[in-house]
Scaffold this motif. Structure first.
Motif, PDB file in Angstrom:
ATOM      1  N   ASP A  43     -18.251  -3.017 -13.141  1.00  0.00           N
ATOM      2  CA  ASP A  43     -19.576  -3.158 -13.724  1.00  0.00           C
ATOM      3  C   ASP A  43     -20.322  -4.304 -13.957  1.00  0.00           C
ATOM      4  OD1 ASP A  43     -19.136  -0.397 -14.448  1.00  0.00           O
ATOM      5  OD2 ASP A  43     -19.044  -0.835 -16.670  1.00  0.00           O
ATOM      6  N   VAL A  44     -19.229  -5.703 -14.578  1.00  0.00           N
ATOM      7  CA  VAL A  44     -19.933  -6.959 -13.910  1.00  0.00           C
ATOM      8  C   VAL A  44     -20.096  -7.300 -12.865  1.00  0.00           C
ATOM      9  CG1 VAL A  44     -19.895  -9.742 -15.275  1.00  0.00           C
ATOM     10  CG2 VAL A  44     -18.968  -7.255 -16.286  1.00  0.00           C
ATOM     11  N   ALA A  45     -18.689  -7.392 -11.986  1.00  0.00           N
ATOM     12  CA  ALA A  45     -18.792  -8.152 -10.518  1.00  0.00           C
ATOM     13  C   ALA A  45     -18.504  -7.561  -9.216  1.00  0.00           C
ATOM     14  CB  ALA A  45     -17.062  -8.950 -11.107  1.00  0.00           C
ATOM     15  N   GLY A  46     -19.357  -6.155 -10.104  1.00  0.00           N
ATOM     16  CA  GLY A  46     -18.679  -5.110  -8.472  1.00  0.00           C
ATOM     17  C   GLY A  46     -19.904  -5.553  -7.965  1.00  0.00           C
ATOM     18  N   GLU A  47     -20.463  -5.437  -8.041  1.00  0.00           N
ATOM     19  CA  GLU A  47     -22.039  -5.829  -6.969  1.00  0.00           C
ATOM     20  C   GLU A  47     -21.884  -7.330  -6.276  1.00  0.00           C
ATOM     21  OE1 GLU A  47     -23.968  -3.898  -5.645  1.00  0.00           O
ATOM     22  OE2 GLU A  47     -24.625  -2.451  -7.333  1.00  0.00           O
ATOM     23  N   LYS A  48     -21.132  -8.270  -7.008  1.00  0.00           N
ATOM     24  CA  LYS A  48     -20.824  -9.969  -6.269  1.00  0.00           C
ATOM     25  C   LYS A  48     -19.512  -9.939  -4.993  1.00  0.00           C
ATOM     26  CE  LYS A  48     -24.222 -12.040  -8.383  1.00  0.00           C
ATOM     27  NZ  LYS A  48     -24.908 -12.405  -7.349  1.00  0.00           N
ATOM     28  N   MET A  49     -19.080  -8.701  -5.352  1.00  0.00           N
ATOM     29  CA  MET A  49     -17.922  -8.799  -4.215  1.00  0.00           C
ATOM     30  C   MET A  49     -17.638  -7.931  -3.195  1.00  0.00           C
ATOM     31  SD  MET A  49     -15.568 -10.309  -6.297  1.00  0.00           S
ATOM     32  CE  MET A  49     -16.815 -11.479  -6.710  1.00  0.00           C
ATOM     33  N   ASP A  50     -17.584  -8.642  -2.032  1.00  0.00           N
ATOM     34  CA  ASP A  50     -17.044  -7.776  -1.475  1.00  0.00           C
ATOM     35  C   ASP A  50     -15.858  -7.100  -0.759  1.00  0.00           C
ATOM     36  OD1 ASP A  50     -19.092  -9.404   0.550  1.00  0.00           O
ATOM     37  OD2 ASP A  50     -18.405 -10.957   0.348  1.00  0.00           O
ATOM     38  N   PHE A  51     -14.844  -6.894  -1.394  1.00  0.00           N
ATOM     39  CA  PHE A  51     -13.619  -5.876  -1.570  1.00  0.00           C
ATOM     40  C   PHE A  51     -12.902  -6.649  -2.804  1.00  0.00           C
ATOM     41  CE2 PHE A  51     -12.071 -11.279   0.299  1.00  0.00           C
ATOM     42  CZ  PHE A  51     -10.981 -11.420  -1.194  1.00  0.00           C
ATOM     43  N   TRP A  52     -11.971  -5.524  -3.250  1.00  0.00           N
ATOM     44  CA  TRP A  52     -11.119  -5.619  -4.503  1.00  0.00           C
ATOM     45  C   TRP A  52      -9.627  -6.011  -3.943  1.00  0.00           C
ATOM     46  CZ3 TRP A  52     -14.681  -4.383  -7.126  1.00  0.00           C
ATOM     47  CH2 TRP A  52     -15.424  -3.575  -7.323  1.00  0.00           C
ATOM     48  N   SER A  53      -9.131  -6.863  -4.750  1.00  0.00           N
ATOM     49  CA  SER A  53      -8.392  -8.004  -4.567  1.00  0.00           C
ATOM     50  C   SER A  53      -6.952  -7.537  -5.471  1.00  0.00           C
ATOM     51  CB  SER A  53      -8.312  -9.278  -3.958  1.00  0.00           C
ATOM     52  OG  SER A  53      -6.804  -9.709  -4.413  1.00  0.00           O
ATOM     53  N   TRP A  54      -5.535  -6.514  -4.713  1.00  0.00           N
ATOM     54  CA  TRP A  54      -5.004  -5.987  -5.764  1.00  0.00           C
ATOM     55  C   TRP A  54      -3.037  -6.562  -5.143  1.00  0.00           C
ATOM     56  CZ3 TRP A  54      -5.386   0.313  -5.835  1.00  0.00           C
ATOM     57  CH2 TRP A  54      -6.804  -0.224  -6.778  1.00  0.00           C
ATOM     58  N   HIS A  55      -2.167  -6.964  -6.220  1.00  0.00           N
ATOM     59  CA  HIS A  55      -1.223  -7.191  -5.767  1.00  0.00           C
ATOM     60  C   HIS A  55      -0.028  -5.616  -6.293  1.00  0.00           C
ATOM     61  CE1 HIS A  55      -0.889 -11.878  -5.808  1.00  0.00           C
ATOM     62  NE2 HIS A  55      -2.177 -10.893  -5.041  1.00  0.00           N
ATOM     63  N   LEU A  56       0.464  -5.109  -6.047  1.00  0.00           N
ATOM     64  CA  LEU A  56       1.375  -3.914  -6.182  1.00  0.00           C
ATOM     65  C   LEU A  56       2.619  -4.010  -5.471  1.00  0.00           C
ATOM     66  CD1 LEU A  56      -1.350  -1.466  -4.334  1.00  0.00           C
ATOM     67  CD2 LEU A  56      -1.208  -1.788  -6.661  1.00  0.00           C
ATOM     68  N   TYR A 100     -10.240  -2.947   0.790  1.00  0.00           N
ATOM     69  CA  TYR A 100      -8.949  -3.699  -0.539  1.00  0.00           C
ATOM     70  C   TYR A 100      -8.162  -4.484   0.338  1.00  0.00           C
ATOM     71  CZ  TYR A 100      -9.920   0.464  -3.306  1.00  0.00           C
ATOM     72  OH  TYR A 100      -9.632   1.450  -4.005  1.00  0.00           O
ATOM     73  N   VAL A 101      -7.830  -5.886  -0.141  1.00  0.00           N
ATOM     74  CA  VAL A 101      -6.838  -6.706   0.241  1.00  0.00           C
ATOM     75  C   VAL A 101      -5.717  -6.548  -0.598  1.00  0.00           C
ATOM     76  CG1 VAL A 101      -6.724  -9.266   0.054  1.00  0.00           C
ATOM     77  CG2 VAL A 101      -9.025  -8.139   1.329  1.00  0.00           C
ATOM     78  N   ILE A 102      -4.499  -6.239   0.121  1.00  0.00           N
ATOM     79  CA  ILE A 102      -4.065  -6.013  -1.016  1.00  0.00           C
ATOM     80  C   ILE A 102      -2.927  -7.641  -0.075  1.00  0.00           C
ATOM     81  CG2 ILE A 102      -1.854  -4.859  -1.289  1.00  0.00           C
ATOM     82  CD1 ILE A 102      -4.263  -4.095  -2.093  1.00  0.00           C
ATOM     83  N   SER A 103      -3.057  -8.412  -0.855  1.00  0.00           N
ATOM     84  CA  SER A 103      -2.436  -9.716  -0.932  1.00  0.00           C
ATOM     85  C   SER A 103      -1.345 -10.154  -1.039  1.00  0.00           C
ATOM     86  CB  SER A 103      -3.722 -11.034  -1.494  1.00  0.00           C
ATOM     87  OG  SER A 103      -3.665 -10.772  -2.591  1.00  0.00           O
ATOM     88  N   GLU A 104      -0.840  -9.347  -1.828  1.00  0.00           N
ATOM     89  CA  GLU A 104       0.243  -9.289  -2.172  1.00  0.00           C
ATOM     90  C   GLU A 104       1.150  -7.679  -2.442  1.00  0.00           C
ATOM     91  OE1 GLU A 104       2.737 -11.578  -5.564  1.00  0.00           O
ATOM     92  OE2 GLU A 104       1.282 -13.499  -4.763  1.00  0.00           O
ATOM     93  N   TYR A 105       2.355  -7.328  -1.663  1.00  0.00           N
ATOM     94  CA  TYR A 105       3.280  -5.965  -2.003  1.00  0.00           C
ATOM     95  C   TYR A 105       4.259  -5.937  -2.019  1.00  0.00           C
ATOM     96  CZ  TYR A 105       3.455  -4.084   2.109  1.00  0.00           C
ATOM     97  OH  TYR A 105       3.323  -3.803   3.703  1.00  0.00           O
ATOM     98  N   GLY A 106       4.985  -5.113  -2.325  1.00  0.00           N
ATOM     99  CA  GLY A 106       6.783  -4.544  -2.229  1.00  0.00           C
ATOM    100  C   GLY A 106       7.465  -4.342  -4.262  1.00  0.00           C
ATOM    101  N   ALA A 107       8.695  -5.014  -4.105  1.00  0.00           N
ATOM    102  CA  ALA A 107       9.424  -5.215  -5.468  1.00  0.00           C
ATOM    103  C   ALA A 107       9.459  -5.946  -5.946  1.00  0.00           C
ATOM    104  CB  ALA A 107      10.416  -4.314  -4.529  1.00  0.00           C
ATOM    105  N   GLN A 108       9.504  -6.046  -6.820  1.00  0.00           N
ATOM    106  CA  GLN A 108      10.047  -6.917  -8.565  1.00  0.00           C
ATOM    107  C   GLN A 108      11.773  -6.876  -8.553  1.00  0.00           C
ATOM    108  OE1 GLN A 108       8.778 -10.565  -8.538  1.00  0.00           O
ATOM    109  NE2 GLN A 108       6.501  -9.859  -7.632  1.00  0.00           N
ATOM    110  N   THR A 109      12.485  -7.468  -8.095  1.00  0.00           N
ATOM    111  CA  THR A 109      13.727  -7.048  -8.600  1.00  0.00           C
ATOM    112  C   THR A 109      14.488  -7.577  -9.990  1.00  0.00           C
ATOM    113  OG1 THR A 109      14.193  -8.428  -6.656  1.00  0.00           O
ATOM    114  CG2 THR A 109      14.076  -6.292  -6.109  1.00  0.00           C
ATOM    115  N   HIS A 110      13.826  -7.124 -10.413  1.00  0.00           N
ATOM    116  CA  HIS A 110      13.875  -8.162 -12.333  1.00  0.00           C
ATOM    117  C   HIS A 110      15.883  -8.176 -12.440  1.00  0.00           C
ATOM    118  CE1 HIS A 110      10.181  -6.274 -12.530  1.00  0.00           C
ATOM    119  NE2 HIS A 110       9.423  -7.361 -13.254  1.00  0.00           N
ATOM    120  N   ASP A 111      16.445  -7.000 -12.293  1.00  0.00           N
ATOM    121  CA  ASP A 111      17.647  -7.070 -12.526  1.00  0.00           C
ATOM    122  C   ASP A 111      18.661  -7.752 -11.686  1.00  0.00           C
ATOM    123  OD1 ASP A 111      16.389  -5.438 -14.518  1.00  0.00           O
ATOM    124  OD2 ASP A 111      17.987  -3.734 -13.780  1.00  0.00           O
ATOM    125  N   TYR A 112      18.149  -7.948 -10.285  1.00  0.00           N
ATOM    126  CA  TYR A 112      18.448  -8.769  -9.378  1.00  0.00           C
ATOM    127  C   TYR A 112      18.410 -10.226  -9.338  1.00  0.00           C
ATOM    128  CZ  TYR A 112      20.790  -4.558  -7.569  1.00  0.00           C
ATOM    129  OH  TYR A 112      21.488  -2.898  -8.188  1.00  0.00           O
TER     130      TYR A 112
END
Length: 708
Positions: A270-283, A322-334
């Motif tokens: 709502d606030v910044a959508g018009e200003k953004m060329d892409f959504w950036s996520w880490h999954l 979308y720019v998925i600039s990080e993705y994978g697994a967070q392996t907390h127990d290891y």
């Protein structure tokens, strides 16, 4: 796989090079770990406008070629060449350079809180000249689909702001954006590195500031406002850059019954959508967190994309890439221990599962970067003596000691597995949601990709369809799976007559086919998504929710449709609704991609429901009803596949009666042909009809072979 030899009777005419029959099977014995995969070699599958495998989007690493990590005491004299050229890998992201310069640049003596333009220009010229002198690095510029991101500190100007190492603080978001714009102008272009493809305003700003992963009460307002001001200031210096955000670490929309969505992601659009060329996520998946499993892979990530896309359509009138600039697994127990092969496996299996979902959105995903760092010696914990976990390289003697020559960790197996894949996308479909599939053809080569979300091995029955006589001369099987506590990449030549393979639990297989002749691709399957006119509707017991999906284009008489209904509900609530499409009751499969999400706070996932193509209209009404109260229908989306001909195959695994549509390729010389059926149909009786509905015969398929 069973072979069924069929003699053509008087009611069957050889009117085409391929024939289509309906087979109704009775008394079928289903095998839970047996899945059929139909591959149409001559059918080009276009998603939006995209019909090829783009390695620069998907085969990437979180690195820049300038990093010193590539140098040193490596097992090979040229690690950049061995890895990037050897495995055909693309460079993905750099967060270090832009941050290091801001930490060290002088403050403008006439404007407190602004970086000194003269100092930026001087440092930029030195950087460009240094790059220009390093000719061995220049060839890797064509391996860049580069994302540059600003780290949280010292760029952030809100609460918890920190000073640069020079001791001064950024005055405002405008000062942050001005510095970033000047940085790109001075450090890139001319005789320096090329301009980045994508600019993230700031890296994970909500991770520290808004109460962590489970919080849903804090507002993203300050971060959204920051993005607007920074983006404007960057564009004032350089209007050609693609700018996006908010680089969300945990886009967990469903948390707090979607209050997190309201206070964060919806607010950001709502606030910044018009200003953004892409959504950036880490999954990220959490495959080992306190002995539990908390995964995005499968239905959860599908629901996340669909909800963002649908709201973007409603609010902005279009989706954004979308720019998925990080993705994978967070392996907390290891984590916080020495290198382990098991930790690499946990990352690898997630990397493949998430990437398969990304590859279904080639028009929307601009780049997807696994969080794999080359060496990350900056992350070595000298106090406790353990290295950073997310590494491409390790020292030979790890984990016993941090000594020896640098060699690859097991994360390299992902790149070895995908090394050769390229070409045009062809139509492929599995009969089980937990087997993710994709396929490409490049001249005489074909690549069949199979990924399992199942926790047990699965037999895959491979059914090839083609309008031409296509002979297989060789098959190379690559199978990335777990052996004991370590990932292994099995590679072997298998028989060209192979019609089934066993895919390991949570494993990935790529079958590389060599055909005697180049594949002719002369049919099409064109896929388009259509979004409903409403979203995020609360679920009330036995009260219908209505959605309308309008302006659907059907280009012909043949095709398929899949209705994607995403829901967020507490565990224990009914997940399978009563569904009507245009007033016709539609059976909803009692299955979805991936697991039951039992260790997540609640279920959030997408139900993928086949809908008869001839039922789809230009304007469509969707009726959805649950018997119990609670949760929301988050999005409703229709995938429509328009076919150039009727080459579809259906393998609906229902007992006691299945309806399966099969393409048959006759031999006019002896008026017979052979069709290969999945083994679960052997021993079943069936009724054969032609496409006009005329009954032809009723027989039993023996466990050996039956002539009809």
């Amino acid at each position: 796989m069973g072979n069924l030899n069929i003699k053509l009777g008087t009611n069957i005419k050889l009117a085409k090079t391929k024939l289509l029959f309906f087979l109704f099977f009775i008394g079928i014995s289903n095998y839970a770990q047996e899945v059929s995969v139909d591959i149409h070699l001559n059918v080009l599958h276009t998603i939006g406008t995209n019909s090829t495998f783009e390695r620069s989007k998907f085969i990437t690493i979180h690195a820049n070629q300038l990093e010193k990590d590539w140098d040193g005491d490596n097992f090979t004299p040229d690690l950049r060449n061995d890895f990037l050229n050897g495995y055909d890998v693309y460079l993905g992201r750099d967060t270090g350079g832009i941050t290091w310069i801001l930490n060290n640049v002088e403050e403008d003596p006439t404007r407190l809180g602004f970086a000194d333009p003269t100092d930026i220009a001087s440092r930029g010229e030195n950087s460009r000249n240094s790059f220009a002198s390093q000719s061995k690095l220049h060839s890797y510029e064509n391996r860049k689909n580069l994302v540059i991101a600003a780290q949280l500190h010292p760029f952030w100007t809100g609460e918890s702001q920190k000073a640069t190492t020079k001791g001064w603080k950024i005055a405002s978001p405008t000062a942050t954006g001005e510095y970033m714009g000047r940085y790109f102008n001075e450090f890139h272009g001319q005789n320096g590195q090329k301009q980045p493809a994508w600019v993230e305003v700031i890296n994970e700003p909500a991770y520290e500031a808004l109460g962590g992963k489970k919080d849903y009460t804090h507002s993203l307002q300050e971060i959204a406002d920051f993005h607007v001001e920074v983006a404007d200031a960057i564009r004032a210096q350089n209007s050609n850059l693609k700018i996006g955000g908010y680089t969300a670490a945990f886009p967990d929309f469903e948390t707090g019954d979607f209050q997190r969505w309201m206070n964060r992601d919806k607010l950001f659009v709502d606030v910044a959508g018009e200003k953004m060329d892409f959504w950036s996520w880490h999954l990220y998946d959490f495959p080992a967190i306190g002995g539990k499993t908390d995964l995005r892979s499968g239905s959860n990530v599908e629901a996340t994309f669909d909800m963002m896309d649908q709201y973007s359509m409603l609010k902005l009138g279009h989706t954004k890439p979308y720019v998925i600039s990080e993705y994978g697994a967070q392996t907390h127990d290891y984590d916080r221990q020495g290198w382990t092969a098991m930790r690499d496996w946990l990352f690898l299996k997630v990397q493949n599962s998430l990437m398969m979902s990304f590859m279904e959105r080639p028009d929307d995903i601009t780049i997807a970067i696994p969080f794999t760092i080359v060496k990350a010696e900056w992350g070595y914990n000298h106090e406790k003596g353990y290295p950073y976990s997310a590494r491409l390289m390790r020292k030979t003697n790890e984990p016993e000691s941090y000594t020896g020559t640098w060699i690859y960790t097991d994360r390299v197996k992902f790149y070895q597995l995908w090394k050769n894949v390229k070409g045009k996308r062809i139509a492929i479909k599995a009969t089980d949601f937990d087997i993710q599939v994709d396929a490409y053809v490049d001249g005489k080569k074909g690549y069949i990709i199979l990924n399992s979300l199942e926790s047990i091995p699965t037999q895959i029955n491979l059914n090839f369809f083609d309008s031409y006589s296509t002979q297989i001369s060789a098959i190379v099987k690559k199978h990335l799976t777990l052996s004991g506590v370590a990932p292994i990449l099995e590679q072997e030549n298998i028989s060209p007559s192979t019609t089934n393979v066993v895919l390991g639990a949570e494993s990935t297989m790529i079958l590389e086919y060599t055909f005697e002749n180049e594949i002719t691709i002369d049919e099409t399957s064109d896929e388009v998504k259509y979004f409903a006119d409403d979203y995020l509707k609360p679920i009330n017991a036995s009260k219908a929710s209505f959605f309308h999906i309008n302006n659907v284009e059907k280009t012909g008489v043949f095709g398929e449709a899949v209705l994607r209904i995403s829901i967020g509900r507490e565990h224990g609530k009914q997940l399978i609704p009563t569904l009507k499409v245009n007033d016709k009751i539609i059976k909803v499969p009692e299955d979805w991609r991936g697991y039951d999400q039992a260790d997540k706070g609640q279920f959030f996932g997408t139900l993928e429901i086949p809908v008869p193509y001839d039922l789809i209209k230009t304007n469509n009404e969707i009726f959805v009803e649950f018997p119990d109260f609670g949760g929301h229908i988050s999005s409703t989306v229709m995938q429509v596949f328009n076919f150039s001909d009727d080459f579809s195959t259906l393998g609906v695994m229902e007992s006691p009666i299945d309806r399966i549509k099969i393409n048959l390729f006759p031999n006019p010389a002896n008026k017979s042909f052979q069709v290969k059926l999945p083994t679960q149909y052997l021993g079943a009786s069936f009724i054969m009809y032609n496409t006009s509905g005329v009954k032809l015969s009723q027989q039993v398929i023996s466990k050996e072979n039956t002539l009809i």
